[in-house]
Design a protein around this motif. Structure first.
Motif, PDB file in Angstrom:
ATOM      1  N   VAL A  47       0.859  -1.187   0.000  1.00  0.00           N
ATOM      2  CA  VAL A  47       0.000   0.000   0.000  1.00  0.00           C
ATOM      3  C   VAL A  47       0.897   1.241   0.000  1.00  0.00           C
ATOM      4  N   VAL A  48       0.633   2.124  -0.958  1.00  0.00           N
ATOM      5  CA  VAL A  48       1.417   3.368  -1.037  1.00  0.00           C
ATOM      6  C   VAL A  48       0.480   4.527  -1.381  1.00  0.00           C
ATOM      7  N   SER A  49       0.930   5.738  -1.057  1.00  0.00           N
ATOM      8  CA  SER A  49       0.121   6.910  -1.389  1.00  0.00           C
ATOM      9  C   SER A  49       0.960   7.911  -2.172  1.00  0.00           C
ATOM     10  N   GLY A  50       0.270   8.828  -2.836  1.00  0.00           N
ATOM     11  CA  GLY A  50       0.977   9.849  -3.620  1.00  0.00           C
ATOM     12  C   GLY A  50      -0.004  10.904  -4.104  1.00  0.00           C
ATOM     13  N   ASP A  51       0.543  12.086  -4.423  1.00  0.00           N
ATOM     14  CA  ASP A  51      -0.326  13.211  -4.805  1.00  0.00           C
ATOM     15  C   ASP A  51      -0.857  13.108  -6.226  1.00  0.00           C
ATOM     16  N   ASP A  52      -0.091  12.487  -7.096  1.00  0.00           N
ATOM     17  CA  ASP A  52      -0.526  12.365  -8.493  1.00  0.00           C
ATOM     18  C   ASP A  52      -0.050  11.010  -9.016  1.00  0.00           C
ATOM     19  N   LEU A  53      -0.352  10.730 -10.262  1.00  0.00           N
ATOM     20  CA  LEU A  53      -0.052   9.413 -10.822  1.00  0.00           C
ATOM     21  C   LEU A  53       1.455   9.106 -10.804  1.00  0.00           C
ATOM     22  N   GLU A  54       2.259  10.117 -11.156  1.00  0.00           N
ATOM     23  CA  GLU A  54       3.714   9.908 -11.184  1.00  0.00           C
ATOM     24  C   GLU A  54       4.249   9.629  -9.766  1.00  0.00           C
ATOM     25  N   SER A  55       3.745  10.390  -8.784  1.00  0.00           N
ATOM     26  CA  SER A  55       4.182  10.166  -7.395  1.00  0.00           C
ATOM     27  C   SER A  55       3.779   8.775  -6.926  1.00  0.00           C
ATOM     28  N   LEU A  56       2.569   8.346  -7.319  1.00  0.00           N
ATOM     29  CA  LEU A  56       2.100   7.012  -6.945  1.00  0.00           C
ATOM     30  C   LEU A  56       3.007   5.932  -7.528  1.00  0.00           C
ATOM     31  N   MET A  57       3.346   6.104  -8.806  1.00  0.00           N
ATOM     32  CA  MET A  57       4.215   5.120  -9.466  1.00  0.00           C
ATOM     33  C   MET A  57       5.594   5.112  -8.789  1.00  0.00           C
ATOM     34  N   HIS A  58       6.104   6.301  -8.483  1.00  0.00           N
ATOM     35  CA  HIS A  58       7.407   6.401  -7.835  1.00  0.00           C
ATOM     36  C   HIS A  58       7.373   5.694  -6.471  1.00  0.00           C
ATOM     37  N   ALA A  59       6.296   5.961  -5.717  1.00  0.00           N
ATOM     38  CA  ALA A  59       6.175   5.352  -4.387  1.00  0.00           C
ATOM     39  C   ALA A  59       6.008   3.836  -4.499  1.00  0.00           C
ATOM     40  N   TYR A  60       5.233   3.395  -5.495  1.00  0.00           N
ATOM     41  CA  TYR A  60       4.972   1.959  -5.674  1.00  0.00           C
ATOM     42  C   TYR A  60       6.269   1.211  -6.037  1.00  0.00           C
ATOM     43  N   LEU A  61       7.001   1.740  -6.994  1.00  0.00           N
ATOM     44  CA  LEU A  61       8.234   1.056  -7.413  1.00  0.00           C
ATOM     45  C   LEU A  61       9.298   1.122  -6.303  1.00  0.00           C
ATOM     46  N   SER A  62       9.334   2.224  -5.573  1.00  0.00           N
ATOM     47  CA  SER A  62      10.278   2.322  -4.448  1.00  0.00           C
ATOM     48  C   SER A  62       9.927   1.282  -3.384  1.00  0.00           C
ATOM     49  N   GLU A  63       8.622   1.075  -3.166  1.00  0.00           N
ATOM     50  CA  GLU A  63       8.176   0.083  -2.183  1.00  0.00           C
ATOM     51  C   GLU A  63       8.558  -1.333  -2.653  1.00  0.00           C
ATOM     52  N   LEU A  64       8.417  -1.586  -3.946  1.00  0.00           N
ATOM     53  CA  LEU A  64       8.792  -2.899  -4.480  1.00  0.00           C
ATOM     54  C   LEU A  64      10.298  -3.158  -4.311  1.00  0.00           C
ATOM     55  N   LEU A  65      11.062  -2.091  -4.476  1.00  0.00           N
ATOM     56  CA  LEU A  65      12.514  -2.205  -4.302  1.00  0.00           C
ATOM     57  C   LEU A  65      12.822  -2.617  -2.860  1.00  0.00           C
TER      58      LEU A  65
END
Lengths: 135, 479
Positions: free
Chosen positions: A50-68
């Motif tokens: 589960v990740v959060s972000g202000d916009d689609l790019e932030s969400l993707m950044h947070a999601y991939l960082s979490e996967l890492l």
């Protein structure tokens, strides 16, 4: 759906295409595994995400960082994801298999997900993600 | 020769990116490059150099060294100083691999003493965990990790991974005092704990080298280096701990960028005023990560010394650390700006500190010649030792290049040569390469980098450091 590695001198630049946003996030995770291990994982285990972000790019950044983080700490080589994408939030589970030195040694360590060059565009048919992994 | 439009030549090796190259630039950009290297310059890298020039409080110029290439946030090879009252601090000026750096260990062995070379490489590969998923033999508690984050090199020495003299032979004595372990997240700790004492992957390596040529005998004597001597070069950083610190604080600083109404051309340059809660937290966490990296290189050097001790009977204390330099770091330093000494926050992203003679923070033995500057070559190509100069203090906030700089993408590299072909070619030249996989070797072939000799020639000619010695590889272990 497709994953393509583009030319980038210093790092790994990847283009991912998918029909839906959920598929785009799932495929982006597979692309990250492909760079790190030479191939994505196989299904078997699951892990919540589960990740959060202000916009689609932030969400993707947070999601991939979490996967890492998950792949490094849990030793899970991710094969895909079953996700719900809401307003400012991505939640669900990622699937994968345990890391093994013998099976997953054809890639290179990813240090981080770069905001530089991260873009998501949507045309009538698909979502297209460009992202740079610092290797 | 062809140069990108809009870039002005201002010296034989100096190129200016004028204010106005992109909107919002507060200072000009300046980079160093020879005609021979001009063809390697990417437009994206120059754009990134100009982006840095838009950041609040930047002092004098946005700089790049001749190994400039396209990165994220700052260009790789980028250097910028920010005033403490109006300036900002940014993880985009440090990178994910905080305090990625290099150390050089000198041995009393001569090239002719180095029998059993393949066994040496195998033993080093066995002693030092490498590659993706490489795990450490160290088992750290949270409390021990805190001490490591606070103390850096001296923690490792106290734990038995070195000798007191090693501490003095590190930039900043292997410790940034501003470290704040409380600003390092639990996630970063989880990543860092099993990885201390591991080499990592990518361009990280440990190389057995021989001093092939000495250019500056006085400096070489001061550094304890002579022709024909066997040395070991260790290149790695702060592993997953530093990577996670960068990721965590990038997010915090992105919000801070909006809070402090800072306009930036690239989200990766997310930043906050140096003296803001967000800026201080990043600086404290970055300093802690830098200390982790110094301890990490210290532990790896200890494993290396043990192997050499067992294999060749060399006494541990007879293998001396020449120096340890950081490549990716932000530090508070005093520099002369417009005739006045001022404290600034210097960001070096893929650049090396190159303090000249008499500068503070140098070991007494190096004070008259300036600090050692260690420039690793790419796999199979020469590495260099240089010394810092007063020219660097005047022109580049005491900075110089950090390596060769890539010219070919990894995708292109893999199409050209396989890892096995590269290993065989290097083997014919007498260089033994050991890596977790052939893919790791293909990524880092010598051809994918700018010629390292040309890069150091430029910094030598410009006078921001001076050539001392050239090293050639005999064996490489790669992550």
């Amino acid at each position: 759906m497709s994953i393509e590695e583009l030319d980038h001198t210093a790092d790994a630049k990847v283009r991912v295409k998918a029909g839906t946003l959920e598929e785009l996030f799932s495929e982006a995770g597979r692309a990250l595994m492909q760079v790190m291990y030479g191939r994505p994982g196989k299904d078997g285990r699951t892990h919540p995400v589960v990740v959060s972000g202000d916009d689609l790019e932030s969400l993707m950044h947070a999601y991939l960082s979490e996967l890492l983080f998950i792949t490094e700490v849990e030793g899970l080589v991710i094969s895909g994801a079953d996700l719900h994408i809401g307003e400012g939030i991505v939640e669900g589970v990622v699937m994968g298999e345990p890391f093994s030195m013998e099976a997953h040694n054809a890639g290179r360590g990813v240090k981080g997900i770069s905001y530089s060059g991260l873009s998501i565009v949507h045309d009538q048919e698909s979502y297209i993600l460009d992202v740079i992994f610092d290797v | 020769m062809t140069m990108l439009p809009g870039v002005q030549r201002v010296g034989e090796f100096e190129w200016q990116v004028p204010v106005g190259y992109i909107p919002g630039m507060r200072v000009p950009g300046l980079f160093f490059l020879s005609e021979a290297l001009a063809g390697t310059l990417e437009e994206g890298a120059v754009k990134q150099l100009a982006n840095v020039a838009t950041m609040p409080g930047i002092v004098r110029q946005s700089l790049a060294m001749p190994d400039i290439h396209w990165g994220y946030g700052f260009p790789i090879g980028g250097v910028a100083a920010f005033s403490l009252d109006e300036g900002v601090i940014s993880p985009g000026g440090v990178g994910f691999d905080i305090n990625c750096g290099v150390r050089l260990l000198a041995t009393p062995l001569r090239e002719g003493d180095l029998g059993k070379r393949r066994e040496l490489v195998e033993r080093l590969f066995g002693a030092i965990p490498t590659g993706v998923g490489g795990k450490s033999a160290l088992r750290l508690s949270n409390r021990e990790l805190d001490r490591m984050l606070l103390e850096g090199s001296s923690w490792a020495v106290r734990e038995g991974y070195g000798i007191d003299e090693d501490i003095r032979m590190c930039e900043q004595e292997g410790c940034l005092k501003e470290a704040d372990p409380a600003a390092v997240s639990q996630k970063a700790r989880q990543r860092g704990m099993p990885q201390s004492g591991t080499l990592g992957s990518g361009n990280h390596f440990l190389e057995v080298q021989v001093v092939r040529e000495v250019y500056h005998p006085e400096a070489a004597r001061a550094f304890g280096i002579s022709q024909g001597q066997v040395c070991i070069m260790i290149h790695c950083g702060s592993r997953g701990l530093g990577h996670q610190v960068c990721t965590d604080h990038l997010r915090i600083l992105e919000a801070a960028t909006k809070k402090y109404r800072i306009t930036l051309p690239d989200r990766q340059l997310a930043c906050a005023p140096i003296d803001s809660p967000e800026g201080r937290a990043y600086f404290g966490a970055m300093a802690a990560s830098a200390n982790y990296a110094w301890a990490n290189r210290q532990v790896i050097m200890h494993y290396t010394r043990k192997v050499l001790e067992e294999l060749y009977g060399v006494a541990y204390k007879d293998m001396h650390l020449v120096y340890d330099v950081a490549h990716n770091v932000a530090k508070m330093e005093e520099h002369l700006v417009g005739g006045t000494r001022m404290k600034v926050c210097v960001h070096r992203k893929g650049a090396t500190r190159a303090f000249g003679p008499g500068a503070p923070d140098l070991p007494a033995a190096y004070s008259s010649v300036g600090q050692p500057v260690i420039i690793p070559g790419s796999m199979g190509s020469p590495s260099f030792l240089l010394n810092g100069t007063s020219g660097a203090m005047e022109k580049t906030f005491g900075s110089t290049c950090h390596g060769a700089g890539r010219v070919m993408s990894r995708t292109q590299a893999k199409k050209r040569l396989t890892g096995r072909e590269i290993r065989d070619t290097l083997g014919k030249e007498g260089i033994i390469v050991k890596a977790p996989s052939d893919a790791a070797i293909a990524d880092e072939a010598p051809e994918v980098y700018k010629p390292s000799m040309e890069v150091v020639r430029v910094v030598h000619e410009v006078g921001i450091s001076r050539l001392v010695a050239r090293f050639e590889p005999l064996g490489v272990i790669k992550g």
